[in-house]
Scaffold this motif. Structure first.
Motif, PDB file in Angstrom:
ATOM      1  N   ARG A 180     -32.956 -41.550  91.450  1.00  0.00           N
ATOM      2  CA  ARG A 180     -33.391 -40.479  90.529  1.00  0.00           C
ATOM      3  C   ARG A 180     -32.905 -39.112  91.005  1.00  0.00           C
ATOM      4  O   ARG A 180     -32.475 -38.276  90.206  1.00  0.00           O
ATOM      5  CB  ARG A 180     -34.919 -40.471  90.412  1.00  0.00           C
ATOM      6  N   TYR A 181     -32.966 -38.863  92.316  1.00  0.00           N
ATOM      7  CA  TYR A 181     -32.515 -37.571  92.844  1.00  0.00           C
ATOM      8  C   TYR A 181     -31.006 -37.431  92.731  1.00  0.00           C
ATOM      9  O   TYR A 181     -30.490 -36.331  92.513  1.00  0.00           O
ATOM     10  CB  TYR A 181     -32.975 -37.395  94.293  1.00  0.00           C
ATOM     11  N   ILE A 182     -30.281 -38.536  92.880  1.00  0.00           N
ATOM     12  CA  ILE A 182     -28.833 -38.494  92.685  1.00  0.00           C
ATOM     13  C   ILE A 182     -28.524 -38.116  91.232  1.00  0.00           C
ATOM     14  O   ILE A 182     -27.633 -37.308  90.956  1.00  0.00           O
ATOM     15  CB  ILE A 182     -28.200 -39.853  93.042  1.00  0.00           C
ATOM     16  N   ALA A 183     -29.286 -38.689  90.299  1.00  0.00           N
ATOM     17  CA  ALA A 183     -29.102 -38.365  88.882  1.00  0.00           C
ATOM     18  C   ALA A 183     -29.383 -36.885  88.622  1.00  0.00           C
ATOM     19  O   ALA A 183     -28.696 -36.243  87.818  1.00  0.00           O
ATOM     20  CB  ALA A 183     -30.000 -39.240  88.019  1.00  0.00           C
ATOM     21  N   ARG A 184     -30.376 -36.328  89.327  1.00  0.00           N
ATOM     22  CA  ARG A 184     -30.675 -34.901  89.148  1.00  0.00           C
ATOM     23  C   ARG A 184     -29.552 -34.027  89.676  1.00  0.00           C
ATOM     24  O   ARG A 184     -29.221 -32.995  89.086  1.00  0.00           O
ATOM     25  CB  ARG A 184     -31.999 -34.565  89.844  1.00  0.00           C
TER      26      ARG A 184
END
Length: 251
Positions: A180-184
């Protein structure tokens, strides 16, 4: 494209570690580099991050050829790498690790108040909820430590973020947190290079997929060009996987 390689190669004496590998990384996209152990992923990372210089092909940043002689040179051009060990000191606080080696100063002294505030604000901006930035970073979960490293790279100006197997030692839930943080980071306009051996993590997130096998490229594919099943089959070696399934079948 922010970053490109064209037919890049690297040899160590008589050992060819990487041969004729081409890939691209665009702003706001994730390029996944997949391969088993010994595929050449580590050598590719070290070339992109300035640890090794390539000895064949071309490496381009913003369309201009580069040959980095150190990770600092790569970072100065906006190419940041987060390795598996994360380069963190477990007994130091979250905010000290966030600014490790780049501490903010005020009249020649370490500006502690600013460091705490910025670390807290930047983590929150990435959607990362750390209970207390004064707690030792070693008390965080694996996924939380990865997220701190990602937020740190974003804050210090990364335009391309290279992530070395960020989910390899994590359970299902923590791996999901990191993805999820990579997507952000991607949604903030960074180009992301995700190094992984797990197609189930790569496929939902990736826009491009580079497959490596024993130092050579099996091709670079857009998401519309390949299914998750085809990706898994290419990684595993479809014929070898079928033969193994046949051997393991009950008589």
């Amino acid at each position: 494209m922010i970053l490109q390689t064209r037919g890049i190669g690297k040899s160590f004496g008589s050992v060819v570690a990487l041969r004729d590998v081409s890939m691209g990384v665009a702003a706001g996209e994730v390029t996944c580099v997949l391969g088993d152990n010994g595929a050449g992923k580590s050598t590719l990372i070290k070339i992109l991050s300035g640890v090794h210089a390539h000895d064949a092909g071309a490496y381009l940043v913003d369309g201009a050829e580069v040959r980095f002689s150190s990770p600092r040179e790569a970072l100065d051009r906006g190419v940041a790498t987060v390795y598996q060990d994360l380069a963190m000191i477990p007994l130091m606080s979250v905010w000290r690790n966030f600014f490790l080696g780049s501490e903010p100063r005020r009249r020649l002294a370490f500006d502690v108040a600013r460091a705490r505030r910025v670390a807290r604000e930047e983590l929150r901006a990435m959607g990362i909820d750390i209970r207390d930035v004064d707690q030792p970073v070693g008390t965080l979960s694996g996924g939380e430590r990865q997220s701190v490293a990602i937020a740190r790279a974003v804050y210090f100006g990364a335009r391309v973020l290279i992530l070395d197997e960020p989910t390899s030692a994590l359970g299902v839930k923590q791996a999901g947190v990191v993805l999820r943080y990579i997507a952000r980071a991607r949604d903030r306009g960074l180009g992301v290079v995700l190094i992984t051996h797990n197609p189930h993590h790569a496929y939902p997130l990736g826009d491009r997929f580079l497959l490596l096998n024993r130092g050579t490229s099996l091709g670079e594919y857009g998401k519309s060009d390949i299914t998750k099943e085809e990706l898994t089959g290419l990684m595993a070696g479809g014929a070898e996987l079928d033969e193994l399934s046949h051997e393991l079948r009950r008589p």
